[in-house]
Design an enzyme around this catalytic site. Structure first.
Site, mmCIF file in Angstrom:
data_model
loop_
_atom_site.group_PDB
_atom_site.id
_atom_site.type_symbol
_atom_site.label_atom_id
_atom_site.label_comp_id
_atom_site.label_asym_id
_atom_site.label_seq_id
_atom_site.Cartn_x
_atom_site.Cartn_y
_atom_site.Cartn_z
ATOM 1 C CB CYS A 47 3.697 1.139 5.174
ATOM 2 S SG CYS A 47 2.260 0.097 5.522
ATOM 3 C CB CYS A 96 -0.974 -0.016 1.172
ATOM 4 S SG CYS A 96 -0.197 -0.351 2.766
#
Length: 203
Positions: A112, A110
């Site tokens: 992070c 994603c």
């Protein structure tokens, strides 16, 4: 398979500014956020959270060997010495670049990202082309998309951040910076150099 260039996913600053302004106007119009709230949020990320804080940490590490040792041993704890920390920065690891090894960070799942040190992730960091290509062909991505050329002898290591651990890069200190103050050195540290997609600014 057709490859989507990372450059095509990047938007100009004008496009991003217009987009942000439109979203801001809709949020205020619908009563989901006040103008004061927007201003407070912007001030927070401009003055309290962002790459300028990471730059301060790097400058300290460049000038203080003992601090650098603590930073590499426990980045989260060392950053707290400079009042840098918080949400998304609970478990950070600083990766030191050397003449022979260069580090780059990504989050393949994603986005992070160590917010306390780097602020909000740029759009390209969250894009699928970057997330997928940087792990397969890092040297080519750095060269083609960021115009960052590394010597063939330099090993490139790609680190995948996740919800448990967030990596960031301690870039090489530029040459001819002896005698510069921490404040002057911090001005040479860019967001891209903290991600590993660029060097610190040369003098």
């Amino acid at each position: 398979m057709t490859r989507v260039s990372l450059a095509h996913t990047q938007k100009t600053e004008e496009e991003i500014a217009a987009r942000v302004k439109a979203i801001e106007s809709i949020l205020i119009e619908k009563g989901l956020m006040s103008e004061d709230g927007v201003n407070k949020f912007a001030d927070l990320y401009e003055n309290e959270i962002g790459p300028h804080l990471g730059a301060k940490v790097v400058a300290k590490a460049w000038t203080d060997p003992a601090f650098k040792q603590r930073l590499l041993a426990d980045a989260t704890k060392a950053c707290q010495e400079l009042d840098v920390g918080g949400l998304q920065g609970e478990h950070m690891i600083a990766l030191e670049c050397t003449d022979s090894v260069h580090h780059v960070i990504v989050c393949t799942l994603c986005s992070c990202y160590p917010w306390p040190v780097l602020g909000m992730p740029p759009n390209w960091y969250k894009s699928m082309p970057y997330r997928s290509r940087i792990v397969r062909e890092p040297r080519k991505v750095l060269s083609e998309d960021f115009h960052f050329e590394l010597p063939p002898s330099t090993e490139i290591r790609v680190w995948d951040s996740n919800s448990e651990i967030r990596y960031w890069v301690l870039p090489l200190r530029p040459a001819n910076t002896e005698g510069m103050t921490e404040e002057q050195l911090a001005a040479l540290v860019t967001r891209d150099s903290l991600i590993g997609t660029g060097p610190a600014t040369a003098v």
